[in-house]
Design a protein around this motif. Structure first.
Motif, short mmCIF file in Angstrom:
data_model
loop_
_atom_site.label_atom_id
_atom_site.label_comp_id
_atom_site.label_asym_id
_atom_site.label_seq_id
_atom_site.Cartn_x
_atom_site.Cartn_y
_atom_site.Cartn_z
N GLU A 21 -6.96 8.30 -14.68
CA GLU A 21 -7.58 9.63 -15.34
C GLU A 21 -7.83 9.46 -16.71
OE1 GLU A 21 -8.98 13.39 -15.99
OE2 GLU A 21 -8.47 12.67 -13.80
N ALA A 22 -6.62 8.77 -17.34
CA ALA A 22 -6.56 8.51 -18.83
C ALA A 22 -7.68 7.54 -19.40
CB ALA A 22 -5.02 7.80 -19.09
N ALA A 23 -8.32 6.73 -18.24
CA ALA A 23 -9.38 5.94 -18.67
C ALA A 23 -10.83 6.56 -18.54
CB ALA A 23 -9.26 4.44 -17.92
N GLY A 24 -10.63 7.56 -18.21
CA GLY A 24 -12.21 8.49 -17.97
C GLY A 24 -12.62 8.01 -16.86
N ARG A 25 -11.94 8.10 -15.83
CA ARG A 25 -12.51 7.79 -14.53
C ARG A 25 -11.92 8.86 -13.51
NH1 ARG A 25 -11.23 1.44 -14.22
NH2 ARG A 25 -12.02 1.64 -12.10
N PRO A 26 -12.20 10.27 -13.77
CA PRO A 26 -11.42 11.36 -12.95
C PRO A 26 -11.78 11.19 -11.49
CG PRO A 26 -13.25 12.03 -14.23
CD PRO A 26 -13.38 10.65 -14.64
N GLY A 27 -13.03 10.86 -11.19
CA GLY A 27 -13.53 10.76 -9.64
C GLY A 27 -12.61 10.11 -8.84
N GLU A 28 -12.33 8.76 -9.54
CA GLU A 28 -11.60 7.69 -8.75
C GLU A 28 -10.11 8.30 -8.74
OE1 GLU A 28 -12.58 3.49 -9.81
OE2 GLU A 28 -13.90 4.55 -11.27
N ALA A 29 -9.70 8.96 -9.71
CA ALA A 29 -8.40 9.43 -9.82
C ALA A 29 -8.01 10.42 -9.06
CB ALA A 29 -7.98 10.12 -11.45
N ARG A 30 -9.11 11.43 -8.68
CA ARG A 30 -8.56 12.40 -7.69
C ARG A 30 -8.92 11.48 -6.23
NH1 ARG A 30 -10.37 14.65 -12.03
NH2 ARG A 30 -10.34 16.94 -12.36
N THR A 31 -9.62 10.90 -6.09
CA THR A 31 -9.63 9.97 -4.77
C THR A 31 -8.42 9.38 -4.50
OG1 THR A 31 -12.04 9.65 -4.89
CG2 THR A 31 -10.85 8.19 -3.35
N GLU A 32 -7.96 8.80 -5.51
CA GLU A 32 -6.58 7.90 -5.41
C GLU A 32 -5.26 9.10 -5.23
OE1 GLU A 32 -3.92 5.04 -4.84
OE2 GLU A 32 -6.04 4.66 -5.04
N PRO A 68 0.59 -1.20 -0.16
CA PRO A 68 0.02 0.02 -0.06
C PRO A 68 0.79 1.30 -0.08
CG PRO A 68 -1.02 -1.54 1.66
CD PRO A 68 0.54 -2.05 1.25
N ASP A 69 1.99 1.27 0.70
CA ASP A 69 2.58 2.57 0.74
C ASP A 69 3.97 2.66 -0.29
OD1 ASP A 69 4.25 0.40 1.71
OD2 ASP A 69 4.89 1.43 3.37
N TYR A 70 3.91 1.86 -1.28
CA TYR A 70 4.66 1.81 -2.53
C TYR A 70 4.30 3.00 -3.60
CZ TYR A 70 7.36 0.97 -6.61
OH TYR A 70 8.43 1.00 -7.70
N VAL A 71 4.69 4.05 -3.50
CA VAL A 71 4.34 5.25 -4.16
C VAL A 71 4.39 5.18 -5.66
CG1 VAL A 71 4.60 6.75 -2.08
CG2 VAL A 71 6.37 6.42 -3.95
N ARG A 72 5.25 4.60 -6.09
CA ARG A 72 5.56 4.75 -7.65
C ARG A 72 4.27 3.78 -8.46
NH1 ARG A 72 9.65 7.79 -9.58
NH2 ARG A 72 10.16 6.36 -11.39
N SER A 73 3.86 2.68 -8.05
CA SER A 73 2.41 2.25 -8.36
C SER A 73 1.42 2.99 -8.26
CB SER A 73 2.40 0.80 -7.67
OG SER A 73 2.10 0.95 -6.39
N ARG A 74 1.25 3.77 -7.12
CA ARG A 74 0.07 4.55 -6.84
C ARG A 74 0.02 5.85 -7.86
NH1 ARG A 74 -3.35 3.64 -2.89
NH2 ARG A 74 -3.04 2.08 -1.41
N GLN A 75 1.41 6.22 -8.23
CA GLN A 75 1.38 7.44 -9.00
C GLN A 75 1.00 7.07 -10.50
OE1 GLN A 75 5.64 8.00 -8.75
NE2 GLN A 75 5.41 8.74 -6.80
N ARG A 76 1.07 5.76 -10.83
CA ARG A 76 0.71 5.24 -12.09
C ARG A 76 -0.86 5.06 -12.07
NH1 ARG A 76 6.28 1.53 -12.76
NH2 ARG A 76 7.64 3.59 -12.28
N LEU A 77 -1.19 4.53 -10.94
CA LEU A 77 -2.66 4.33 -10.82
C LEU A 77 -3.70 5.59 -11.07
CD1 LEU A 77 -4.89 2.29 -10.39
CD2 LEU A 77 -4.48 2.66 -7.73
N VAL A 78 -2.98 6.85 -10.48
CA VAL A 78 -3.54 8.06 -10.79
C VAL A 78 -3.84 8.46 -12.17
CG1 VAL A 78 -3.72 10.42 -10.38
CG2 VAL A 78 -3.03 8.98 -8.37
N ALA A 79 -2.69 8.26 -12.82
CA ALA A 79 -2.66 8.65 -14.25
C ALA A 79 -3.55 7.58 -15.22
CB ALA A 79 -1.34 8.55 -14.70
N SER A 80 -3.45 6.38 -14.64
CA SER A 80 -4.21 5.46 -15.52
C SER A 80 -5.79 5.80 -15.43
CB SER A 80 -4.03 3.95 -15.09
OG SER A 80 -2.51 3.93 -15.54
#
Length: 589
Positions: free
Chosen positions: A537-548, A523-535
């Motif tokens: 957002e790119a997938a058209g799920r902005p609400g989940e991106a902002r929460t993440e 859970p605290d590995y930040v590199r994967s979470r950074q990419r999860l936010v970008a993915s």
């Protein structure tokens, strides 16, 4: 001789190469080249004076052959002693020093050049020599061992890529020539492993060849790991068809661990079973069974060998870590400190650990370095610690941490050019520290070629190819990480790289799947979470991106677009812009 057969000859082959040439040219390109040119002229004249022949030059390397072993050795000693005298007048960090290897072997002669195993072995010997030193093969030593004016240090048996049998290696000792800092006491710190002949349990005695082939291939592949000695095949072959107490066999062979296995075939089905045993107490450390179809026998043999070796190494390492943990602090050797460093990193989770686990690992590695300053293994792992500091946002000075990453990694390769981990870390250092993508990928490919069974080597290459704009090529290597080692210690990081490659390919659903698994794993590995936010957002799920992103900021308060821009070494500006723009749209500044 048939007209289509290339001529061959028996020759004494001398291979010489400059140690740490890239580092030297990085400090003073013009001055280093002038010094190299002067030294190459000296080598040429010495070779000619010894009735030898310079076959060719390759950058900072020289290949020469001699009709006599005596001439080759005398010439090499003469060269190294004169170069030592010249270098004594030059500051340590500016010295151009050659490592040399000499082998006696059969070579192919074509267009005034020479080729074959004899040359390959000479090059391998050179890589094991100290800067300013000379290593020779057992065949050379046999020719000159009675000379009273020569002294040798036995370095034991070493594997050579694509050579079936290990090669016995000796270092020449004189008052001016450097010899490897290896002693029996240091060698005995690391666990020796012996692979006993695999048993053919098929009704068909002709399947004996398959069992023998697996045995030989496992011995060769295990030797590529380099951190533990492997007993030669000709020593273990004496136990073929015999049963006995594993503790007694371990003592007879001087092995701490034994590998036992069997092959059973029925029709087109084949089953290979393997066991890793602690010979000190007879306990089974690990066991696995592989069921396959016998279609292409050689491809099957390669696949099973790769899986067996990939299964053995991490279990062996963990068993040794457990052994080191039980030792009293005053009894710890350099190798014990390396093991404790690995244990500390593992306790930090399946990303790249935590700031605390990284600091603890570095303390053990610094202690190991004090005990053995030239250990490539220690230097490579120190480089890893600095890199993890830099990319995880733990370093107070990120640029300084990346600079130390490059410094340690280059030193590791300079001390052992055949160490796969050193090449992996150097590739990562060049990628993240200097943005030299092509050079980085070259090093990472070298690492995989040196040890195809190493999950970390596959991970490094997959990571490098992704940032080099080749995500399609990256994916097979990243997936192979988990095929080789389902319990891979840096699994969250590898999943993060799988996610990034899929992001770059526009496979956002797959990217999110891998990155969500990475976040669950660590859970605290930040590199994967950074990419999860970008993915997201790119997938058209902005609400989940902002929460993440809000979750991520709590773990990494200093996160910024500047950090992303400096720690994601995309070769393609398009890839960089797409990734950063996705994070910007999600709300990162």
């Amino acid at each position: 001789m048939r007209p289509d057969t290339l001529p061959r000859k028996l020759a004494a082959i001398l291979y010489a190469d400059v140690a740490a040439y890239s580092r030297l040219t990085g400090k003073d390109e013009e001055g280093t080249h002038r010094q190299l040119s002067e030294y190459l002229d000296l080598i040429s004249s010495k070779v000619e004076a010894s009735q030898g022949r310079v076959v060719h030059y390759a950058g900072d390397a020289v290949l020469a052959d001699f009709a006599s072993v005596m001439s080759a050795i005398d010439c090499a000693i003469d060269i190294q002693e004169e170069l030592a005298d010249r270098n004594s007048l030059i500051p340590d960090d500016r010295r151009v020093q050659f490592r040399m290897g000499i082998n006696l072997g059969d070579v192919i002669v074509d267009r005034d050049d020479i080729y074959g195993d004899g040359v390959n072995i000479a090059a391998r010997l050179e890589s094991l020599a100290r800067p300013g030193g000379i290593c020779v093969s057992g065949s050379v030593h046999e020719q000159v061992r009675k000379r009273t004016d020569l002294a040798f240090e036995d370095m034991g048996e070493h594997s050579v890529k694509n050579i079936d049998e290990p090669v016995r290696i000796y270092a020449i000792k004189t008052s001016k020539i450097a010899t490897p800092e290896i002693s029996p006491q240091k060698l005995s710190e690391k666990p020796t492993i012996a692979v006993l002949p695999f048993e053919n349990r098929s009704a068909d005695p002709e399947q004996e060849y398959f069992a023998d082939g697996i045995t030989e291939d496992v011995i060769t592949a295990l030797s590529y790991w380099r951190w533990f000695p492997v007993i030669a095949h000709n020593s273990t072959q004496a136990y073929k068809g015999k049963t006995g107490d594993v503790t007694a066999i371990g003592k007879e062979l001087g092995a701490r661990y034994l590998v036992q296995g069997s092959v059973r075939r029925s029709g087109d089905a084949v089953r290979v079973s393997v066991h890793l045993i602690d010979a000190s107490n007879g306990h089974e450390v690990w066991a696995e069974r592989y069921d396959r179809r016998m279609e292409d026998v050689f491809a099957l043999q390669d696949e099973i060998t790769e899986r067996i070796v990939a299964g053995i190494e991490p279990r062996l390492h963990r068993a040794e870590e457990n052994r080191a943990v039980l030792k009293r602090p005053n009894d710890l050797t350099a190798w014990d400190h390396i093991l404790r460093a690995a244990r500390a990193k593992a306790m930090g989770g399946r990303g790249y650990g935590t700031r605390e686990s990284n600091d603890e690992a570095r303390q053990h590695l610094e202690r190991a370095r004090e005990l053995e300053p030239t250990s490539a293994e220690t230097l490579a792992r120190l480089a890893e610690c600095e890199w993890h500091d830099a990319i995880s946002g733990w370093a107070e000075d990120r640029e300084a941490a990346l600079s130390r990453t490059v410094e340690y990694a280059r030193a590791a390769v300079a001390h052992d050019d055949g160490n796969w981990l050193a090449h992996t870390v150097l590739g990562i250092a060049l990628l993240f520290g200097l943005n030299e993508t092509k050079a980085a990928v070259k090093e990472l490919k070298m690492s995989v070629s040196l040890n195809p069974s190493a999950s970390a080597a596959r991970h490094g290459l997959g990571c490098g190819l992704g940032f080099a704009g080749k995500p399609t090529e990256a994916l097979p290597h990243l997936k192979m990480v988990f095929k080789l080692d389902p319990q891979y210690r840096n699994s969250a990081a590898a999943l993060g790289d799988l996610g990034l490659s899929n992001f770059l390919l526009g496979n956002y659903d797959k990217s999110i799947q891998y990155l969500t698994e990475a976040a669950t794993t660590q859970p605290d590995y930040v590199r994967s979470r950074q990419r999860l936010v970008a993915s997201l957002e790119a997938a058209g799920r902005p609400g989940e991106a902002r929460t993440e992103l809000e979750k991520l900021k709590k773990i990494q308060p200093t996160l910024s677009l500047d950090y992303i821009n400096t720690t994601y070494p995309f070769e393609s500006d398009g890839d960089r812009e797409r990734f950063i723009n996705a994070l910007r749209r999600a709300g990162l500044k």
